[in-house]
Design a protein around this motif. Sequence first.
Motif, PDB file in Angstrom:
ATOM      1  N   GLY A  56      14.312 -13.164  -7.115  1.00 33.63           N
ATOM      2  CA  GLY A  56      13.922 -11.399  -6.826  1.00 33.63           C
ATOM      3  C   GLY A  56      12.651 -11.031  -7.348  1.00 33.63           C
ATOM      4  N   GLY A  57      12.582  -9.884  -7.852  1.00 32.69           N
ATOM      5  CA  GLY A  57      11.389  -9.167  -8.199  1.00 32.69           C
ATOM      6  C   GLY A  57      10.612 -10.026  -9.387  1.00 32.69           C
ATOM      7  N   ALA A  58      11.348 -10.410 -10.349  1.00 30.33           N
ATOM      8  CA  ALA A  58      10.832 -11.383 -11.308  1.00 30.33           C
ATOM      9  C   ALA A  58       9.890 -12.595 -10.851  1.00 30.33           C
ATOM     10  N   LYS A  59      10.672 -13.018  -9.975  1.00 26.62           N
ATOM     11  CA  LYS A  59       9.801 -14.341  -9.218  1.00 26.62           C
ATOM     12  C   LYS A  59       8.637 -13.829  -8.351  1.00 26.62           C
ATOM     13  N   ASN A  60       8.876 -12.873  -7.784  1.00 27.79           N
ATOM     14  CA  ASN A  60       7.836 -12.179  -6.892  1.00 27.79           C
ATOM     15  C   ASN A  60       6.619 -11.963  -7.562  1.00 27.79           C
ATOM     16  N   ARG A  61       6.786 -11.306  -8.914  1.00 26.27           N
ATOM     17  CA  ARG A  61       5.907 -10.792  -9.723  1.00 26.27           C
ATOM     18  C   ARG A  61       5.090 -12.044 -10.288  1.00 26.27           C
ATOM     19  N   LEU A  62       5.725 -12.868 -10.793  1.00 27.92           N
ATOM     20  CA  LEU A  62       5.108 -14.070 -11.593  1.00 27.92           C
ATOM     21  C   LEU A  62       4.452 -14.809 -10.423  1.00 27.92           C
ATOM     22  N   ALA A  63       4.790 -15.082  -9.378  1.00 27.79           N
ATOM     23  CA  ALA A  63       4.198 -15.968  -8.136  1.00 27.79           C
ATOM     24  C   ALA A  63       3.201 -15.298  -7.877  1.00 27.79           C
ATOM     25  N   ALA A  64       2.863 -14.091  -7.911  1.00 30.14           N
ATOM     26  CA  ALA A  64       1.840 -13.274  -7.309  1.00 30.14           C
ATOM     27  C   ALA A  64       0.621 -13.338  -8.566  1.00 30.14           C
ATOM     28  N   TRP A  65       0.831 -13.755  -9.504  1.00 29.75           N
ATOM     29  CA  TRP A  65      -0.235 -13.498 -10.643  1.00 29.75           C
ATOM     30  C   TRP A  65      -1.285 -14.766 -10.448  1.00 29.75           C
ATOM     31  N   SER A  66      -2.482 -14.551 -10.397  1.00 30.04           N
ATOM     32  CA  SER A  66      -3.756 -15.484 -10.474  1.00 30.04           C
ATOM     33  C   SER A  66      -3.464 -16.395 -11.614  1.00 30.04           C
ATOM     34  N   ASP A  67      -4.198 -17.759 -11.653  1.00 28.69           N
ATOM     35  CA  ASP A  67      -4.307 -18.670 -12.324  1.00 28.69           C
ATOM     36  C   ASP A  67      -4.938 -18.033 -13.782  1.00 28.69           C
ATOM     37  N   GLU A  68      -5.936 -17.162 -13.701  1.00 24.05           N
ATOM     38  CA  GLU A  68      -6.450 -16.249 -14.738  1.00 24.05           C
ATOM     39  C   GLU A  68      -5.391 -15.644 -15.437  1.00 24.05           C
ATOM     40  N   GLN A  69      -4.631 -14.678 -14.614  1.00 22.45           N
ATOM     41  CA  GLN A  69      -3.510 -13.716 -15.286  1.00 22.45           C
ATOM     42  C   GLN A  69      -2.704 -14.663 -15.982  1.00 22.45           C
TER      43      GLN A  69
END
Length: 152
Positions: A56-69
């Motif tokens: 869900g949302g938790a997966k989508n948010r973490l997956a969208a992070w850049s390598d730097e973030q």
Amino acid sequence: MSFKTLSLVVLFALSACTKSNTGDANPKQRLTDYVQVSFNVKEPSDKAKLVSFLTGGAKNRLAAWSDEQFSQAFIDTKREFIKLAIREMKSVSDTETNITYELSYYDQGRGADARVTTKRMCELVLENGTWYIKEVHNIKELIEYKNELSVL
């Protein structure tokens, strides 16, 4: 009961017991495994390991992070695990469980010998026989400093 039938029953029982002991089939163990993995992240490619615990949302948010973030949040921080304590587990339904837990760790990024304790509530859902973290809500955070000077 024939030997063949008895063998099948024993095999089925053993496989059922084995499955119930895996982290995938137990929400508490699944949360514990996620915390353990998160404190052992060494490189940006480890993001995939963490994403595999989420939905869900938790997966989508973490997956969208850049390598730097991701690096700033999990690698560059100087966090050292102390303990995880499960405080309460509430079954919402057969496929949804909420776990309230406290996580304690040292965080050198917040100061020398800063000990952080956070109380959180984790929503887990059962999908295809595996528990996934759907959301995590912060309840309270406490930061303690060793040799802190207090002025009244």
